[in-house]
Design a protein around this motif. Structure first.
Motif, PDB file in Angstrom:
ATOM      1  N   GLY A 108      37.772  17.095-118.458  1.00 43.58           N
ATOM      2  CA  GLY A 108      37.549  16.709-117.260  1.00 43.58           C
ATOM      3  C   GLY A 108      38.100  15.288-117.083  1.00 43.58           C
ATOM      4  O   GLY A 108      38.753  14.982-116.084  1.00 43.58           O
ATOM      5  N   ASN A 121      41.973  15.584-116.982  1.00 46.93           N
ATOM      6  CA  ASN A 121      42.543  16.026-115.760  1.00 46.93           C
ATOM      7  C   ASN A 121      42.303  14.847-114.742  1.00 46.93           C
ATOM      8  O   ASN A 121      43.219  14.884-113.890  1.00 46.93           O
ATOM      9  CB  ASN A 121      41.725  17.479-115.227  1.00 46.93           C
ATOM     10  CG  ASN A 121      42.479  18.333-115.642  1.00 46.93           C
ATOM     11  OD1 ASN A 121      43.762  18.366-116.043  1.00 46.93           O
ATOM     12  ND2 ASN A 121      41.770  19.501-115.123  1.00 46.93           N
ATOM     13  N   LEU A 166      46.518  21.934-113.614  1.00 45.92           N
ATOM     14  CA  LEU A 166      46.228  23.755-113.524  1.00 45.92           C
ATOM     15  C   LEU A 166      46.132  24.378-115.042  1.00 45.92           C
ATOM     16  O   LEU A 166      45.487  25.192-115.044  1.00 45.92           O
ATOM     17  CB  LEU A 166      47.280  24.277-112.738  1.00 45.92           C
ATOM     18  CG  LEU A 166      47.310  23.926-111.140  1.00 45.92           C
ATOM     19  CD1 LEU A 166      48.080  24.849-110.410  1.00 45.92           C
ATOM     20  CD2 LEU A 166      45.890  24.294-110.683  1.00 45.92           C
ATOM     21  N   ASN A 225      45.180  22.778-117.948  1.00 37.95           N
ATOM     22  CA  ASN A 225      43.797  22.491-118.274  1.00 37.95           C
ATOM     23  C   ASN A 225      42.918  23.205-117.473  1.00 37.95           C
ATOM     24  O   ASN A 225      41.877  23.764-118.344  1.00 37.95           O
ATOM     25  CB  ASN A 225      43.736  21.131-118.011  1.00 37.95           C
ATOM     26  CG  ASN A 225      44.124  20.199-119.134  1.00 37.95           C
ATOM     27  OD1 ASN A 225      44.284  20.599-120.260  1.00 37.95           O
ATOM     28  ND2 ASN A 225      44.088  18.816-118.951  1.00 37.95           N
ATOM     29  N   LYS A 226      43.076  23.369-116.104  1.00 43.26           N
ATOM     30  CA  LYS A 226      41.938  24.184-115.567  1.00 43.26           C
ATOM     31  C   LYS A 226      41.885  25.419-116.115  1.00 43.26           C
ATOM     32  O   LYS A 226      40.682  26.248-116.143  1.00 43.26           O
ATOM     33  CB  LYS A 226      42.058  24.204-114.110  1.00 43.26           C
ATOM     34  CG  LYS A 226      40.944  24.062-113.020  1.00 43.26           C
ATOM     35  CD  LYS A 226      40.300  22.576-112.926  1.00 43.26           C
ATOM     36  CE  LYS A 226      38.997  22.631-112.823  1.00 43.26           C
ATOM     37  NZ  LYS A 226      38.206  22.271-113.951  1.00 43.26           N
ATOM     38  N   TYR A 227      42.987  26.091-116.386  1.00 44.46           N
ATOM     39  CA  TYR A 227      42.889  27.742-116.635  1.00 44.46           C
ATOM     40  C   TYR A 227      42.207  27.616-118.020  1.00 44.46           C
ATOM     41  O   TYR A 227      41.568  28.740-118.161  1.00 44.46           O
ATOM     42  CB  TYR A 227      44.645  27.970-117.045  1.00 44.46           C
ATOM     43  CG  TYR A 227      44.569  29.124-117.698  1.00 44.46           C
ATOM     44  CD1 TYR A 227      44.297  30.432-117.107  1.00 44.46           C
ATOM     45  CD2 TYR A 227      44.930  29.255-119.013  1.00 44.46           C
ATOM     46  CE1 TYR A 227      44.528  31.706-118.148  1.00 44.46           C
ATOM     47  CE2 TYR A 227      45.098  30.379-120.015  1.00 44.46           C
ATOM     48  CZ  TYR A 227      44.806  31.544-119.309  1.00 44.46           C
ATOM     49  OH  TYR A 227      44.884  32.634-120.008  1.00 44.46           O
ATOM     50  N   GLU A 268      39.896  25.720-119.069  1.00 44.64           N
ATOM     51  CA  GLU A 268      38.392  25.714-118.748  1.00 44.64           C
ATOM     52  C   GLU A 268      38.114  27.017-118.239  1.00 44.64           C
ATOM     53  O   GLU A 268      36.855  27.383-118.590  1.00 44.64           O
ATOM     54  CB  GLU A 268      38.299  24.551-117.789  1.00 44.64           C
ATOM     55  CG  GLU A 268      38.201  22.979-118.286  1.00 44.64           C
ATOM     56  CD  GLU A 268      37.539  22.185-117.373  1.00 44.64           C
ATOM     57  OE1 GLU A 268      38.233  21.785-116.515  1.00 44.64           O
ATOM     58  OE2 GLU A 268      36.418  21.809-117.485  1.00 44.64           O
ATOM     59  N   TYR A 269      38.470  27.563-117.392  1.00 44.98           N
ATOM     60  CA  TYR A 269      37.866  28.695-116.694  1.00 44.98           C
ATOM     61  C   TYR A 269      37.845  29.806-117.642  1.00 44.98           C
ATOM     62  O   TYR A 269      36.879  30.425-117.682  1.00 44.98           O
ATOM     63  CB  TYR A 269      38.899  29.266-115.612  1.00 44.98           C
ATOM     64  CG  TYR A 269      38.755  28.442-114.067  1.00 44.98           C
ATOM     65  CD1 TYR A 269      37.880  27.261-114.029  1.00 44.98           C
ATOM     66  CD2 TYR A 269      39.261  28.790-112.851  1.00 44.98           C
ATOM     67  CE1 TYR A 269      37.727  26.620-112.934  1.00 44.98           C
ATOM     68  CE2 TYR A 269      38.898  28.079-111.690  1.00 44.98           C
ATOM     69  CZ  TYR A 269      38.196  27.049-111.726  1.00 44.98           C
ATOM     70  OH  TYR A 269      37.966  26.476-110.592  1.00 44.98           O
ATOM     71  N   THR A 313      35.716  23.439-107.645  1.00 42.67           N
ATOM     72  CA  THR A 313      36.881  23.141-108.397  1.00 42.67           C
ATOM     73  C   THR A 313      38.089  24.332-107.974  1.00 42.67           C
ATOM     74  O   THR A 313      39.312  24.096-107.932  1.00 42.67           O
ATOM     75  CB  THR A 313      36.725  23.456-110.070  1.00 42.67           C
ATOM     76  OG1 THR A 313      36.230  24.645-110.185  1.00 42.67           O
ATOM     77  CG2 THR A 313      35.790  22.128-110.317  1.00 42.67           C
ATOM     78  N   GLY A 332      41.577  23.399-106.739  1.00 46.65           N
ATOM     79  CA  GLY A 332      42.862  24.031-107.420  1.00 46.65           C
ATOM     80  C   GLY A 332      43.624  24.615-106.438  1.00 46.65           C
ATOM     81  O   GLY A 332      44.962  24.364-106.623  1.00 46.65           O
ATOM     82  N   TRP A 342      39.029  14.726-106.300  1.00 44.09           N
ATOM     83  CA  TRP A 342      38.707  15.140-107.788  1.00 44.09           C
ATOM     84  C   TRP A 342      37.967  14.023-108.180  1.00 44.09           C
ATOM     85  O   TRP A 342      37.199  13.874-109.413  1.00 44.09           O
ATOM     86  CB  TRP A 342      40.109  15.245-108.362  1.00 44.09           C
ATOM     87  CG  TRP A 342      39.757  15.482-109.899  1.00 44.09           C
ATOM     88  CD1 TRP A 342      39.765  14.384-111.038  1.00 44.09           C
ATOM     89  CD2 TRP A 342      39.153  16.807-110.655  1.00 44.09           C
ATOM     90  NE1 TRP A 342      39.589  15.224-112.012  1.00 44.09           N
ATOM     91  CE2 TRP A 342      39.315  16.431-111.997  1.00 44.09           C
ATOM     92  CE3 TRP A 342      38.982  17.817-110.080  1.00 44.09           C
ATOM     93  CZ2 TRP A 342      38.641  17.242-112.648  1.00 44.09           C
ATOM     94  CZ3 TRP A 342      38.170  18.838-110.884  1.00 44.09           C
ATOM     95  CH2 TRP A 342      38.170  18.702-112.334  1.00 44.09           C
TER      96      TRP A 342
END
Lengths: 113, 194
Positions: free
Chosen positions: B60, B63, B104, B106-108, B110-111, B134, B138, B184
């Protein structure tokens, strides 16, 4: 808004300074989290830093420190409605107003709590 | 047909139409995210317990650093145009696009980490509001990237035809992008730290 080349040139240093300050504040937010403060204090500190950072982004990057009155007017309306929106959680508590009082002449406790 | 007041200032507002338009759009976005933040407060206050430490603070924080850096590159992309430095503008705009893509990625991770453990939005109230907030954020990142890709690609030719109009478009894109960064700035402490 800075439209003149000289003004923009002078602002470039400010943009990088604000960027650096935002990164430092992010570090402070994470460091404060590592201190495991009590929840109310942690929320106060985290939100105070977030509001400071958001103000810097809005004032400098979005040039709100030097805008036209129509934009300030639109944002003032937004702020008013945003405050109403953020007050909705408090309004939900109003459902129970008066229901926690003991009945007159008796010591009964209302159901549910 | 010429659209009026794309560059010249409207006498009644003192602004080009696009500038007022993007701010009114951002005002509606404040209400959209405000409604979800309000929902978060209601859900959290009503929950018997609220999980802590479910999300990766380092990811986090990384990001957050990425989005703040992208805000700097975005404002510099606009400032470079104002200083008539096309090469620097391209560099900064592409850097912003790359930073958005990194966010994105990083978010991928995480998800996918959560979903691999069966922790989807259905798993708990916390994860439901986490994925909603989020996920919507996103989508805004993706929207910004599409606009940036247009100005890196086919939209760039406007610079030669009408430099002021192009600079205004980059400014409006920047205002949107800074707003996405601003959202964010609140999402990070609210979801990851508190």
């Amino acid at each position: 808004m800075h439209s003149d080349h000289g003004d923009v040139h002078a602002s470039v240093r400010k943009y990088f300074m604000i960027g650096a300050a935002l990164l430092i504040f992010t570090g402070i937010t994470v460091a404060a989290n590592l201190m495991h403060l009590a929840i109310p204090l942690a929320i106060t500190v985290a939100l105070a830093i977030a509001i400071t950072k958001a103000s810097m982004v809005a004032a400098v990057f979005m040039h709100l420190s030097d805008e036209k009155k129509w934009i300030y007017g639109a944002l003032l309306l937004t702020v008013v409605f945003f405050i109403v929106l953020m007050s909705v959680p408090s309004f939900t508590n109003m459902d129970s107003i008066g229901r926690h009082e003991p009945a007159i002449g008796g010591g009964e406790h209302p159901a549910g709590h | 047909m010429n659209i009026p007041y794309t560059v010249e200032i409207r006498p009644d507002t003192g602004l080009a139409n696009g500038k007022l338009g993007i701010w009114l759009f951002l005002a509606s976005e404040v209400m959209l995210f405000g409604a979800l933040f309000s929902t978060y407060i209601i859900l959290r206050n009503g929950a018997a317990e609220w999980p802590h430490g479910e999300l990766s603070v380092p990811l986090g924080a990384i990001n957050t650093v990425i989005l703040i850096s992208s805000s700097v590159t975005m404002v510099m992309a606009w400032a470079s145009l104002k200083m008539n430095d096309w090469a620097k503008h391209r560099l900064y705009l592409i850097a912003t696009f790359v930073l958005a893509a990194l966010f994105l990625v990083n978010k991928y991770f995480e998800y996918s980490d959560h979903l691999a453990k069966g922790e989807g939005p259905w798993h708990s109230t916390f994860l439901a509001i986490y994925f909603t907030l989020t996920g919507l954020h996103g989508l805004h990142i993706v929207g910004g990237m599409i606009v940036m890709a247009y100005f890196i690609g086919p939209g760039a030719k406007l610079w030669r035809a009408n430099a002021d109009q192009f600079a205004n478009r980059i400014e409006y894109t920047g205002l949107y992008w800074h707003f996405v960064d601003l959202v964010w700035i609140f999402l990070f402490p609210v979801l990851y730290l508190l």
